[in-house]
Write an enzyme that holds these catalytic residues in place. Structure first.
Site, PDB file in Angstrom:
ATOM      1  N   HIS A  84      34.554  49.019  35.185  1.00  0.00           N
ATOM      2  CA  HIS A  84      34.554  48.487  36.660  1.00  0.00           C
ATOM      3  C   HIS A  84      36.093  48.307  36.860  1.00  0.00           C
ATOM      4  O   HIS A  84      36.796  47.855  37.892  1.00  0.00           O
ATOM      5  CB  HIS A  84      34.115  46.871  36.832  1.00  0.00           C
TER       6      HIS A  84
HETATM    7  C1  UD1 Z   1      37.277  41.077  38.804  1.00  0.00           C
HETATM    8  C2  UD1 Z   1      38.779  40.803  38.167  1.00  0.00           C
HETATM    9  C3  UD1 Z   1      38.528  41.464  36.668  1.00  0.00           C
HETATM   10  C4  UD1 Z   1      37.370  41.126  36.238  1.00  0.00           C
HETATM   11  C5  UD1 Z   1      36.110  41.463  37.001  1.00  0.00           C
HETATM   12  C6  UD1 Z   1      34.629  41.023  36.063  1.00  0.00           C
HETATM   13  C7  UD1 Z   1      40.693  40.260  39.402  1.00  0.00           C
HETATM   14  C8  UD1 Z   1      41.923  40.824  39.918  1.00  0.00           C
HETATM   15  N1  UD1 Z   1      39.704  41.160  38.764  1.00  0.00           N
HETATM   16  O1  UD1 Z   1      37.306  42.371  39.332  1.00  0.00           O
HETATM   17  O2  UD1 Z   1      39.642  41.145  35.933  1.00  0.00           O
HETATM   18  O3  UD1 Z   1      37.086  41.912  34.860  1.00  0.00           O
HETATM   19  O4  UD1 Z   1      36.231  40.736  38.072  1.00  0.00           O
HETATM   20  O5  UD1 Z   1      33.546  41.509  36.710  1.00  0.00           O
HETATM   21  O6  UD1 Z   1      40.514  39.127  39.778  1.00  0.00           O
HETATM   22  N2  UD1 Z   1      31.617  42.490  44.851  1.00  0.00           N
HETATM   23  C9  UD1 Z   1      30.407  42.314  45.378  1.00  0.00           C
HETATM   24  N3  UD1 Z   1      29.665  41.149  44.772  1.00  0.00           N
HETATM   25  C10 UD1 Z   1      30.445  40.035  43.903  1.00  0.00           C
HETATM   26  C11 UD1 Z   1      31.678  40.431  43.568  1.00  0.00           C
HETATM   27  C12 UD1 Z   1      32.297  41.697  44.077  1.00  0.00           C
HETATM   28  O7  UD1 Z   1      29.724  43.095  45.944  1.00  0.00           O
HETATM   29  O8  UD1 Z   1      29.609  39.146  43.749  1.00  0.00           O
HETATM   30  C13 UD1 Z   1      32.557  43.743  45.255  1.00  0.00           C
HETATM   31  C14 UD1 Z   1      33.173  43.684  46.595  1.00  0.00           C
HETATM   32  O9  UD1 Z   1      33.033  44.930  47.140  1.00  0.00           O
HETATM   33  C15 UD1 Z   1      34.557  43.342  46.077  1.00  0.00           C
HETATM   34  C16 UD1 Z   1      34.459  44.272  44.599  1.00  0.00           C
HETATM   35  O10 UD1 Z   1      33.283  44.072  44.176  1.00  0.00           O
HETATM   36  O11 UD1 Z   1      35.533  43.931  46.786  1.00  0.00           O
HETATM   37  C17 UD1 Z   1      35.496  43.744  43.715  1.00  0.00           C
HETATM   38  O12 UD1 Z   1      35.634  42.404  43.475  1.00  0.00           O
HETATM   39  P1  UD1 Z   1      36.672  41.309  42.791  1.00  0.00           P
HETATM   40  O13 UD1 Z   1      36.423  40.200  42.483  1.00  0.00           O
HETATM   41  O14 UD1 Z   1      37.902  41.854  43.847  1.00  0.00           O
HETATM   42  O15 UD1 Z   1      37.212  42.257  41.724  1.00  0.00           O
HETATM   43  P2  UD1 Z   1      36.481  42.735  40.489  1.00  0.00           P
HETATM   44  O16 UD1 Z   1      36.564  44.304  40.448  1.00  0.00           O
HETATM   45  O17 UD1 Z   1      35.168  42.256  40.328  1.00  0.00           O
HETATM   46  N1  UDP Z   2      28.198  41.041  31.205  1.00  0.00           N
HETATM   47  C1  UDP Z   2      26.634  40.778  31.887  1.00  0.00           C
HETATM   48  N2  UDP Z   2      25.963  41.808  32.513  1.00  0.00           N
HETATM   49  C2  UDP Z   2      26.334  42.980  32.687  1.00  0.00           C
HETATM   50  C3  UDP Z   2      27.674  43.317  32.144  1.00  0.00           C
HETATM   51  C4  UDP Z   2      28.320  42.478  31.572  1.00  0.00           C
HETATM   52  O1  UDP Z   2      26.314  39.692  31.434  1.00  0.00           O
HETATM   53  O2  UDP Z   2      25.851  43.823  33.252  1.00  0.00           O
HETATM   54  C5  UDP Z   2      28.798  40.123  30.363  1.00  0.00           C
HETATM   55  C6  UDP Z   2      29.326  40.718  29.169  1.00  0.00           C
HETATM   56  O3  UDP Z   2      28.439  40.429  27.950  1.00  0.00           O
HETATM   57  C7  UDP Z   2      30.481  39.797  28.709  1.00  0.00           C
HETATM   58  C8  UDP Z   2      31.005  39.582  30.386  1.00  0.00           C
HETATM   59  O4  UDP Z   2      29.916  39.990  31.158  1.00  0.00           O
HETATM   60  O5  UDP Z   2      30.227  38.279  28.421  1.00  0.00           O
HETATM   61  C9  UDP Z   2      32.187  40.552  30.636  1.00  0.00           C
HETATM   62  O6  UDP Z   2      32.620  40.459  31.909  1.00  0.00           O
HETATM   63  P1  UDP Z   2      33.210  41.930  32.795  1.00  0.00           P
HETATM   64  O7  UDP Z   2      33.070  42.983  32.091  1.00  0.00           O
HETATM   65  O8  UDP Z   2      32.683  41.784  34.082  1.00  0.00           O
HETATM   66  O9  UDP Z   2      34.892  41.235  32.805  1.00  0.00           O
HETATM   67  P2  UDP Z   2      35.830  41.297  31.835  1.00  0.00           P
HETATM   68  O10 UDP Z   2      35.518  40.878  30.502  1.00  0.00           O
HETATM   69  O11 UDP Z   2      36.415  42.794  31.725  1.00  0.00           O
HETATM   70  O12 UDP Z   2      37.179  40.762  32.764  1.00  0.00           O
END
Ligand code: UD1
Ligand code: UDP
Length: 376
Positions: free
Chosen positions: A218
């Site tokens: 992601h």
């Molecule tokens: C965010 C965090 C990242 C973390 C990740 C975990 C920041 C800068 N990034 O990235 O550090 O590793 O979460 O998963 O804070 N969206 C949905 N449904 C949701 C949430 C998001 O559809 O419930 C989609 C939307 O299109 C959104 C995109 O995902 O624009 C990105 O979401 P966002 O929270 O901005 O960043 P992540 O890539 O999820």
């Molecule tokens: N995780 C989860 N379901 C998924 C993918 C990840 O529960 O489909 C959990 C994973 O075990 C860990 C956390 O989400 O506990 C990590 O989150 P993510 O990778 O979204 O964010 P990051 O750690 O990169 O910020």
């Protein structure tokens, strides 16, 4: 006014902030530690709403037994500036109406940054404690790196997971007395729930048997850059000819796979790369523990595979969690197709690595944090 110290002490009022998926595993043990001592803590759980899909948020509250957020800011998605700005606006209103003793933030997402800035700029400032402080990838093109640096610069208390984090903070001039190495709250959650995840019927439900590989992806550097995404998915396709791959897809990545690579609902590569909805914690942990190989660009997954003793290939050029490489099972492979495939084949030929332990990643980090806060 009741006194906070001495005999007539009132509990510390703590606003604990969570917004995105990896935050929920971190706040779960903290809430548990605070709620266990109502005489000392009066926690308020604030959900910014950064993540909002049921599979990215609600499922973790249910599985990890976190109580419903006391406050939900409902900000949703947006560009960095829009999302951060909306959280700041909403959180400032909260702090204006109800001043806590501490704002406790975890991790490195936009919610972490936004709430830290607001607290630090209240008049007088509200003290900020940062859980998982000091991690540095050295790569400022990574949005989280900016969040880490700014949050740590503002925090009054910095709770770290590893010695490298302490060193990073000291090198940035942080006063040693503010740094507390306490361990890893994400691993508190893993240790608490791993037995429960063993009982999940995830593989049977999916109709999958080991060996298989598990992929998560992601990071914007991998998924928003179409060439990088193409290189990684080509590698996954090649690995899948030896090993079926399960791929719970982050919503950001699903958008890009559809828009840029033309992937449909079904998987590519003749069904050997299986696209899944984002999974709940117990299902994902069940799959991680039994995987022959995990491929990921997640931060938390590098740590979890280290503790589970599962080989992990991190699809990035750097990591803010070097201890997962030096003491764990992690290896950095970047996004080059040939390098990923060669590393994966190498792992599949070798016996599974021995599980390694990391000092203080023992399931008691949240209790240590509570103990430090009690003394403040
Ligand atoms: C965010 C965090 C990242 C973390 C990740 C975990 C920041 C800068 N990034 O990235 O550090 O590793 O979460 O998963 O804070 N969206 C949905 N449904 C949701 C949430 C998001 O559809 O419930 C989609 C939307 O299109 C959104 C995109 O995902 O624009 C990105 O979401 P966002 O929270 O901005 O960043 P992540 O890539 O999820
Ligand atoms: N995780 C989860 N379901 C998924 C993918 C990840 O529960 O489909 C959990 C994973 O075990 C860990 C956390 O989400 O506990 C990590 O989150 P993510 O990778 O979204 O964010 P990051 O750690 O990169 O910020």
């Amino acid at each position: 006014m009741t006194r906070r110290t001495g005999k007539g002490r009132r509990p510390l009022r703590i606003f604990l902030v969570a917004g995105a998926r990896p935050n929920f595993m971190k706040v779960a043990p903290l809430m548990r530690a605070f709620q266990a001592r109502p005489d000392r803590f009066d926690p308020v759980l604030v959900h910014t709403g950064q993540h909002y899909d049921a599979a990215m948020s609600d499922v973790f509250f249910k599985e990890l037994e976190i109580r419903k957020p006391d406050l939900h800011l409902g900000v949703g998605s947006g560009s960095h500036a829009v999302q951060t700005g909306k959280i700041m606006e909403a959180f400032e209103k909260v702090l204006t109406g109800d001043r806590p003793d501490w704002v406790v933030v975890v991790g490195d997402v936009n919610s972490t940054l936004a709430c830290s800035i607001v607290a630090a700029k209240m008049s007088p400032p509200v003290r900020v404690a940062h859980v998982e402080a000091g991690l540095r990838s050295g790569d400022r093109t990574m949005p989280e790196e900016v969040n880490r640096i700014v949050t740590d610069a503002l925090a009054d208390l910095l709770f770290t997971t590893s010695p490298d984090a302490d060193r990073n903070l000291l090198a940035e001039g942080v006063d040693r007395r503010r740094i507390h190495r306490v361990g890893n709250v994400m691993i508190d959650t893993l240790r608490r729930f791993v037995k429960r995840s063993d009982q999940a019927d995830t593989l049977r439900r999916l109709g999958v048997a080991p060996p298989y590989g598990l992929l998560t992806l992601h990071r914007p550097s991998n998924v928003d850059d179409v060439e990088a995404l193409r290189r990684v998915m080509r590698a996954i396709g090649e690995i899948a000819s030896d090993l079926p791959i399960l791929f719970p897809v982050h919503p950001r990545t699903l958008d890009r796979l559809r828009a840029d690579l033309g992937w449909g609902e079904a998987s590519g590569q003749d069904g050997r790369v299986r696209l899944l909805e984002p999974l709940g914690y117990l299902d994902f942990l069940h799959l991680q523990k039994r995987a022959a190989l995990v491929l990921t660009d997640s931060g938390g997954v590098q740590e979890e595979t280290t503790i589970l003793g599962v080989p992990c290939l991190t699809l990035r050029d750097n990591t803010e969690r070097p201890i997962t490489v030096s003491r764990g099972t992690n290896r950095l492979v970047g996004s080059d197709t040939a390098a990923i495939v060669a590393a994966a084949r190498g792992i599949l030929r070798r016996p599974r690595p021995r599980r390694r332990s990391v000092p203080l990643w023992d399931g008691r980090a949240a209790a240590r944090i509570a103990a430090v806060l009690m003394l403040r």
